[in-house]
Design a protein around this motif. Structure first.
Motif, PDB file in Angstrom:
ATOM      1  N   GLN A  36       0.845  -1.177   0.000  1.00  0.00           N
ATOM      2  CA  GLN A  36       0.000   0.000   0.000  1.00  0.00           C
ATOM      3  C   GLN A  36       0.893   1.243   0.000  1.00  0.00           C
ATOM      4  OE1 GLN A  36      -3.063  -0.150  -0.554  1.00  0.00           O
ATOM      5  NE2 GLN A  36      -3.674   1.941  -0.268  1.00  0.00           N
ATOM      6  N   PRO A  37       0.804   2.100  -1.000  1.00  0.00           N
ATOM      7  CA  PRO A  37       1.672   3.272  -1.056  1.00  0.00           C
ATOM      8  C   PRO A  37       1.292   4.325  -0.022  1.00  0.00           C
ATOM      9  CG  PRO A  37       0.089   3.328  -2.843  1.00  0.00           C
ATOM     10  CD  PRO A  37      -0.110   2.020  -2.127  1.00  0.00           C
ATOM     11  N   ARG A  60       5.936   4.916  -7.157  1.00  0.00           N
ATOM     12  CA  ARG A  60       6.321   3.563  -7.571  1.00  0.00           C
ATOM     13  C   ARG A  60       7.510   3.058  -6.767  1.00  0.00           C
ATOM     14  NH1 ARG A  60       4.647   2.787 -13.133  1.00  0.00           N
ATOM     15  NH2 ARG A  60       5.656   0.745 -13.029  1.00  0.00           N
ATOM     16  N   GLY A  61       8.400   3.949  -6.358  1.00  0.00           N
ATOM     17  CA  GLY A  61       9.569   3.571  -5.575  1.00  0.00           C
ATOM     18  C   GLY A  61       9.239   3.110  -4.168  1.00  0.00           C
ATOM     19  N   PRO A  76      17.538  -1.151   1.344  1.00  0.00           N
ATOM     20  CA  PRO A  76      16.544  -0.076   1.204  1.00  0.00           C
ATOM     21  C   PRO A  76      17.221   1.264   0.922  1.00  0.00           C
ATOM     22  CG  PRO A  76      16.897  -0.574   3.507  1.00  0.00           C
ATOM     23  CD  PRO A  76      17.719  -1.565   2.725  1.00  0.00           C
ATOM     24  N   ASP A  77      16.418   2.225   0.554  1.00  0.00           N
ATOM     25  CA  ASP A  77      16.861   3.604   0.375  1.00  0.00           C
ATOM     26  C   ASP A  77      17.963   3.763  -0.663  1.00  0.00           C
ATOM     27  OD1 ASP A  77      15.029   4.366   2.378  1.00  0.00           O
ATOM     28  OD2 ASP A  77      16.499   3.861   3.925  1.00  0.00           O
ATOM     29  N   GLN A  78      17.895   2.985  -1.716  1.00  0.00           N
ATOM     30  CA  GLN A  78      18.780   3.162  -2.855  1.00  0.00           C
ATOM     31  C   GLN A  78      18.098   4.148  -3.809  1.00  0.00           C
ATOM     32  OE1 GLN A  78      21.796   0.955  -3.339  1.00  0.00           O
ATOM     33  NE2 GLN A  78      21.351   0.996  -1.169  1.00  0.00           N
ATOM     34  N   SER A  79      18.858   4.734  -4.688  1.00  0.00           N
ATOM     35  CA  SER A  79      18.260   5.601  -5.700  1.00  0.00           C
ATOM     36  C   SER A  79      19.185   5.697  -6.899  1.00  0.00           C
ATOM     37  CB  SER A  79      17.974   6.996  -5.136  1.00  0.00           C
ATOM     38  OG  SER A  79      19.176   7.662  -4.846  1.00  0.00           O
ATOM     39  N   ARG A  80      18.616   6.198  -7.979  1.00  0.00           N
ATOM     40  CA  ARG A  80      19.393   6.467  -9.182  1.00  0.00           C
ATOM     41  C   ARG A  80      18.761   7.634  -9.897  1.00  0.00           C
ATOM     42  NH1 ARG A  80      17.873   2.690 -14.282  1.00  0.00           N
ATOM     43  NH2 ARG A  80      18.718   4.509 -15.289  1.00  0.00           N
ATOM     44  N   VAL A 106      15.055   8.330  -8.923  1.00  0.00           N
ATOM     45  CA  VAL A 106      14.244   7.119  -8.819  1.00  0.00           C
ATOM     46  C   VAL A 106      14.596   6.402  -7.519  1.00  0.00           C
ATOM     47  CG1 VAL A 106      13.619   4.919  -9.889  1.00  0.00           C
ATOM     48  CG2 VAL A 106      14.225   6.876 -11.334  1.00  0.00           C
ATOM     49  N   PRO A 107      13.718   6.465  -6.517  1.00  0.00           N
ATOM     50  CA  PRO A 107      13.974   5.716  -5.288  1.00  0.00           C
ATOM     51  C   PRO A 107      13.680   4.238  -5.516  1.00  0.00           C
ATOM     52  CG  PRO A 107      11.882   6.837  -5.115  1.00  0.00           C
ATOM     53  CD  PRO A 107      12.470   7.208  -6.455  1.00  0.00           C
ATOM     54  N   ARG A 108      14.463   3.380  -4.901  1.00  0.00           N
ATOM     55  CA  ARG A 108      14.259   1.946  -5.113  1.00  0.00           C
ATOM     56  C   ARG A 108      14.908   1.144  -4.009  1.00  0.00           C
ATOM     57  NH1 ARG A 108      18.395   0.972 -10.027  1.00  0.00           N
ATOM     58  NH2 ARG A 108      20.248   1.742  -9.012  1.00  0.00           N
ATOM     59  N   THR A 109      14.431  -0.056  -3.865  1.00  0.00           N
ATOM     60  CA  THR A 109      15.002  -1.008  -2.928  1.00  0.00           C
ATOM     61  C   THR A 109      15.708  -2.079  -3.742  1.00  0.00           C
ATOM     62  OG1 THR A 109      13.317  -0.597  -1.264  1.00  0.00           O
ATOM     63  CG2 THR A 109      14.474  -2.702  -1.126  1.00  0.00           C
ATOM     64  N   GLY A 110      16.939  -2.390  -3.336  1.00  0.00           N
ATOM     65  CA  GLY A 110      17.698  -3.432  -4.011  1.00  0.00           C
ATOM     66  C   GLY A 110      17.600  -4.745  -3.255  1.00  0.00           C
ATOM     67  N   TYR A 111      17.666  -5.830  -3.982  1.00  0.00           N
ATOM     68  CA  TYR A 111      17.636  -7.169  -3.402  1.00  0.00           C
ATOM     69  C   TYR A 111      18.850  -7.917  -3.943  1.00  0.00           C
ATOM     70  CZ  TYR A 111      12.969  -5.708  -2.199  1.00  0.00           C
ATOM     71  OH  TYR A 111      11.908  -5.001  -1.693  1.00  0.00           O
ATOM     72  N   ALA A 112      19.721  -8.344  -3.019  1.00  0.00           N
ATOM     73  CA  ALA A 112      20.982  -8.967  -3.401  1.00  0.00           C
ATOM     74  C   ALA A 112      21.157 -10.290  -2.674  1.00  0.00           C
ATOM     75  CB  ALA A 112      22.139  -8.026  -3.082  1.00  0.00           C
ATOM     76  N   GLY A 113      22.262 -10.909  -2.927  1.00  0.00           N
ATOM     77  CA  GLY A 113      22.633 -12.154  -2.267  1.00  0.00           C
ATOM     78  C   GLY A 113      24.127 -12.343  -2.421  1.00  0.00           C
ATOM     79  N   ARG A 114      24.683 -13.247  -1.676  1.00  0.00           N
ATOM     80  CA  ARG A 114      26.120 -13.499  -1.748  1.00  0.00           C
ATOM     81  C   ARG A 114      26.499 -13.899  -3.180  1.00  0.00           C
ATOM     82  NH1 ARG A 114      29.662 -14.226   2.328  1.00  0.00           N
ATOM     83  NH2 ARG A 114      27.976 -14.500   3.807  1.00  0.00           N
ATOM     84  N   HIS A 115      27.394 -13.120  -3.778  1.00  0.00           N
ATOM     85  CA  HIS A 115      27.887 -13.344  -5.137  1.00  0.00           C
ATOM     86  C   HIS A 115      26.795 -13.194  -6.193  1.00  0.00           C
ATOM     87  CE1 HIS A 115      31.559 -14.642  -3.223  1.00  0.00           C
ATOM     88  NE2 HIS A 115      30.900 -15.614  -2.593  1.00  0.00           N
TER      89      HIS A 115
END
Length: 135
Positions: A8-9, A65-66, A87-91, A102-111
Motif C-alpha cells: 500500500q503506497p 512507484r519507488g 533499502p533507500d537506494q536511488s538512481r 528514482v527511489p528503489r530497494t535493491g535485493y541482493a545475495g552473496r555473489h
C-alpha cells in the motif's frame, strides 16, 4: 510491478511539489505583471513552466512507484533467491522533462548482482537516459 511486490503506497504529500508548481503558475498568470505582457511572452513563459510541472509530476509518480517493497521472495531468472534487502537506494534518470530521482530497494545475495524490481516495473534502461530521451 508484479503484484508480489506491491504494498500500500504512502500518498501523503506525494504530489505536493507539483501542486506548488501549478499554484505558482496560476498566481503568476493572474498577476498584474502578466497582465501587461504579450501573449507570445506568456506562451514562452508557460513552455518553460509547464516543462517543470511535468517533471515534478513524473518525479511524484516515480516516487510513488519507488515505495513498492517485496512481500515475497525476490528470485532471479536462474531461480536464485536474493535475500539481502538494500533499502533507500536511488538512481538518477534523465527524462524529456529533466532529471528525476528514482527511489528503489535493491535485493541482493552473496555473489549475486543486486536486483531492483522497481526498475523492472518501470522498464528503466540500465543507463542514465530514459527510453523517451533516446527515442
Amino acid at each position: 510491478m508484479h503484484p508480489a511486490y506491491r504494498e500500500q503506497p504512502v500518498l501523503e504529500q506525494l504530489f505536493e511539489d507539483a501542486d506548488e508548481q501549478y499554484a505558482k503558475m496560476k498566481t503568476s498568470l493572474a498577476s498584474e505583471e502578466f497582465h501587461a505582457q504579450s501573449e507570445a511572452d506568456v506562451e514562452r513563459w508557460l513552455r518553460v513552466e509547464q516543462h517543470e510541472l511535468m517533471r515534478r509530476l513524473l518525479q511524484s509518480h516515480v516516487r510513488l512507484r519507488g515505495q513498492d517493497r517485496a512481500v515475497a521472495a525476490v528470485v532471479d531468472a536462474a531461480g536464485r533467491e536474493h535475500t539481502h534487502v538494500r533499502p533507500d537506494q536511488s538512481r538518477q534518470l534523465e527524462t524529456v522533462f529533466g532529471t528525476v530521482e528514482v527511489p528503489r530497494t535493491g535485493y541482493a545475495g552473496r555473489h549475486l548482482a543486486t536486483l531492483y524490481p522497481v526498475d523492472a516495473s518501470l522498464n528503466l534502461p540500465g543507463h542514465l537516459y530514459s527510453h523517451e530521451v533516446e527515442r
